[in-house]
Design an enzyme around this catalytic site. Structure first.
Site, short mmCIF file in Angstrom:
data_model
loop_
_atom_site.label_atom_id
_atom_site.label_comp_id
_atom_site.label_asym_id
_atom_site.label_seq_id
_atom_site.Cartn_x
_atom_site.Cartn_y
_atom_site.Cartn_z
N LYS A 1 0.85 -1.19 0.00
CA LYS A 1 0.00 0.00 0.00
C LYS A 1 0.88 1.24 0.00
O LYS A 1 1.63 1.48 0.95
CB LYS A 1 -0.92 -0.01 1.23
CG LYS A 1 -1.68 1.31 1.43
CD LYS A 1 -2.63 1.25 2.62
CE LYS A 1 -3.28 2.63 2.88
NZ LYS A 1 -4.21 2.63 4.03
N LYS B 1 -10.45 12.95 7.40
CA LYS B 1 -10.02 12.63 8.76
C LYS B 1 -9.99 13.89 9.62
O LYS B 1 -9.83 14.99 9.09
CB LYS B 1 -8.59 12.05 8.72
CG LYS B 1 -8.47 10.65 8.16
CD LYS B 1 -7.02 10.19 8.21
CE LYS B 1 -6.85 8.81 7.62
NZ LYS B 1 -7.54 7.77 8.37
N ASP C 1 1.53 6.40 5.42
CA ASP C 1 0.61 5.43 4.83
C ASP C 1 1.20 4.75 3.58
O ASP C 1 0.55 3.93 2.95
CB ASP C 1 -0.71 6.14 4.49
CG ASP C 1 -1.92 5.26 4.76
OD1 ASP C 1 -1.76 4.25 5.45
OD2 ASP C 1 -3.01 5.60 4.25
N ASP D 1 -12.25 6.94 3.04
CA ASP D 1 -11.08 6.75 3.90
C ASP D 1 -10.66 5.28 3.98
O ASP D 1 -9.58 4.96 4.46
CB ASP D 1 -11.38 7.30 5.31
CG ASP D 1 -10.12 7.52 6.13
OD1 ASP D 1 -9.02 7.49 5.54
OD2 ASP D 1 -10.25 7.74 7.35
N ARG E 1 -7.73 -0.71 0.92
CA ARG E 1 -8.26 -1.96 0.37
C ARG E 1 -8.63 -1.81 -1.10
O ARG E 1 -8.58 -2.78 -1.86
CB ARG E 1 -9.45 -2.44 1.22
CG ARG E 1 -10.60 -1.48 1.28
CD ARG E 1 -11.57 -1.80 2.40
NE ARG E 1 -11.03 -1.44 3.72
CZ ARG E 1 -11.66 -1.63 4.87
NH1 ARG E 1 -12.85 -2.17 4.90
NH2 ARG E 1 -11.11 -1.27 6.01
N1 BES Z 1 -4.34 4.65 6.67
C1 BES Z 1 -5.51 4.40 7.44
C2 BES Z 1 -5.25 3.45 8.60
C3 BES Z 1 -4.35 3.93 9.71
C4 BES Z 1 -4.90 4.52 10.83
C5 BES Z 1 -3.00 3.71 9.66
C6 BES Z 1 -4.07 4.92 11.86
C7 BES Z 1 -2.18 4.10 10.69
C8 BES Z 1 -2.72 4.70 11.80
C9 BES Z 1 -6.61 3.79 6.59
O1 BES Z 1 -6.62 4.16 5.26
C10 BES Z 1 -7.91 4.17 7.16
O2 BES Z 1 -8.22 5.33 7.13
N2 BES Z 1 -8.67 3.19 7.67
C11 BES Z 1 -9.93 3.40 8.24
C12 BES Z 1 -10.92 2.47 7.58
C13 BES Z 1 -12.36 2.75 7.92
C14 BES Z 1 -12.78 4.05 7.31
C15 BES Z 1 -13.20 1.62 7.41
C16 BES Z 1 -9.83 3.11 9.73
O3 BES Z 1 -9.19 2.12 10.11
O4 BES Z 1 -10.36 3.88 10.52
ZN ZN Z 2 -4.84 4.81 4.50
MN MN Z 3 -7.75 5.94 4.97
#
Ligand code: BES
Ligand code: ZN
Ligand code: MN
Length: 538
Positions: free
Chosen positions: A304, A316, A327, A386, A390
């Protein structure tokens, strides 16, 4: 830094060092194996320094605690007694981190020649090498480890971990970005590892070379991942990757927007369209096309590469958003792992696929509710922009399988906040479709000194991603969020596949004794071991 190994105990040193580090290990096991005789020699030759420290209760026994002392007649200007903690919790990660912490302890000092006394470590490892994959306690992961019949030479293992630790510990995270730092890393010119007489020197020397290459890749992963998004857009990753490929003899292919459109990588394009920095897919390949590695696999490592994750229209909160430059860690890890493999075994069949993109809100960004067609033809409703990781990985995984003919897929991603809050910074999450391949990955991780812990891909939660507008959606209710991130990715694979979620382990927010803040280089060494066959039981 030149690295030497000798097999003559404390008398093996070829020259006087600036500093000789002596590990202190607690626990009955170590004294039974003759460590106390060795420490008696240290004490005697130093003129009773250890006795003196013990008398005032100042002998560092805790892991990552230190005491300096005069060297007496030992071949060094100074001694550094360095606590390695209890023998019961000693594992590969502990030794690696210990060596890194010793090195970081030298920051700001003018030490050019570092010697490390490996005898107590070899003694503690002796015969226990198969069990030494634990983290934070001997029982952690013991079920997986106990099934390995592998017996590694304790001297070789000690050398591997010390070399990797010292090189990783020499990296200073501030030097690339700051115009002033307080304590520069010591100007090390020579590392000398003092092994006991029983050790196989030629095997130890081969281990030095191998570990130097791995550690160099891990440090590159950290350094590169730390770069801010303004300096490292998707095409910036592509350029760096191309340079890296050229340097190590890999083929590089950069798939730009036009070609992604022609291919139909609708999910990757949907994430990228909000940004002025166009997305791309970076493909590095080694070995003869269409052939397989010595294990009969065509392994593709998929990463990723979100150069910055604002969340997109599902934006966010501002607090901590700056961390989302991290990321892209998964993409950098797979690129550097492929480069490391190419150096360790030139011509070995290996693929790295990095899905590179910037997730931004804008007038042309993807909206929640948009429906796109994935590369594999599935129709996906994007309910949360966000959950972008995936989306880009789904297209990259399918590409690796269909266009590269991958027989095995491993993807690495900072995918979910929930894995970070659940497993924290020390343990990463894993899941997969093939128990053997998942098992191999876990064993490779333990060889490398990392910890992944599996969660189940429970089919029942697919229904939480039901969509009335497409085949399924990318987000859904809060229930089983972590499991659903894996279930979503599974929709884009048909061959054995493992997913590694490094959202918690990819970077640290504060300095630790063994590493500064910033990217940890997570997954790099595990991927290398996996690709090199280090996860296969012997
Ligand atoms: N890059 C983030 C995940 C992340 C969060 C990495 C904190 C490192 C620290 C990812 O793209 C994300 O935003 N995930 C969301 C998914 C949700 C919207 C289904 C999450 O985990 O909140
Ligand atoms: Zn992300
Ligand atoms: Mn995200």
């Amino acid at each position: 830094m030149r690295i030497q190994v000798s097999a003559g105990g404390l008398s093996g040193a070829t020259a006087k060092s600036g500093l000789l580090a002596i590990p202190l290990i607690n626990g009955k096991g170590s004294s039974e194996r003759g460590t106390s005789a060795h420490l008696t020699e240290v004490d005697r030759r130093s003129g009773g320094q250890l006795t003196a420290l013990r008398a005032v209760g100042d002998a560092p026994s805790k892991r990552f605690s230190f005491s300096t002392a005069p060297a007496g007649s030992l071949p060094a200007e100074q001694l550094l007694f360095a606590g390695l903690g209890s023998a019961e919790t000693l594992d590969r990660q502990a030794i690696l981190r210990w060596a890194a912490a010793v090195t970081r302890k030298l920051a700001g000092r003018n030490v050019r020649r570092l010697a490390i006394d490996a005898t107590p470590i070899v003694a503690a490892l002796k015969g226990d090498a198969p069990a030494l994959y634990a983290n934070g306690g001997a029982s952690f992961g013991a079920g997986i480890d106990a099934r390995s019949k592998e017996r590694l030479d304790a001297g070789v293992l000690a050398v591997e971990l010390i070399v990797r630790g010292v090189i990783e510990g020499s990296f200073h995270e501030g030097l690339d970005g700051k115009s002033h730092v307080e304590a520069f890393p010591a100007p090390l010119e020579l590392l000398e590892i003092l092994l006991p007489t029983s050790c196989d020197l030629s095997a130890a020397k081969a281990a030095v070379r191998r570990s130097e290459i791995i550690a160099d890749g891990t440090v590159r992963t950290k350094r590169w991942s730390n770069r801010p998004a303004n300096e490292m857009p998707p095409l910036g990753i592509a350029e760096e990757a191309r340079d890296r490929a050229r340097a190590v003899g890999l083929r590089a292919r950069i798939i730009g927007v036009k070609e992604l459109e022609r291919m139909g990588a609708g999910m990757l394009l949907a994430v990228g369209r909000g940004s002025d920095n166009p997305p791309c897919m970076v493909v590095l390949s080694g070995g003869a096309p269409r052939s397989k590695d010595p294990l009969g696999r065509r392994l593709a490592m998929v990463g990723k590469g979100v150069c910055f994750d604002t969340g997109g229209i599902s934006i966010k909160p501002a607090d901590g958003m700056e961390e989302m430059k991290m990321d892209k860690n998964g993409a950098i890890a797979v690129i550097e792992a492929a480069a490391t493999v190419a150096q360790l075994d030139p011509g070995r069949v290996i693929h790295a696929v990095a899905a590179c993109v910037e997730n931004m809100p804008s007038g042309h960004a993807t909206r929640p509710g948009d429906v796109v067609t994935a590369l594999n033809g599935k129709r996906v409703e994007i309910t949360n922009t966000d959950a972008e990781g995936r989306l880009i990985l789904g297209d990259a995984l399918h590409f690796a399988e269909r266009d590269l003919g991958a027989t095995h897929l491993v993807d690495v991603a900072t995918l979910t906040g929930i894995v970070n809050s659940t497993f924290g910074g020390e343990v990463a999450g894993s899941c997969g479709t093939d128990p053997n391949f998942l098992d191999e990955t876990h064993l490779a991780a333990r060889r490398a000194g990392e910890v992944y812990w599996p969660y189940p891909l429970a089919d029942a939660y697919m229904k939480n991603m039901d969509s009335w507008a497409g085949d399924f959606q990318n987000s859904g209710t809060r229930e089983a969020m972590l499991i659903r991130s894996g279930l979503f990715l599974r929709e884009f694979t048909t061959v054995p596949w493992v997913h590694l979620d490094i959202a918690g382990t990819a970077y640290r927010r504060a300095n630790a004794p063994w590493a500064g803040r910033g990217s940890t280089g997570a997954a790099h060494s595990t991927l290398v071991e996996l690709a090199m066959g280090g996860g296969v039981r012997r």
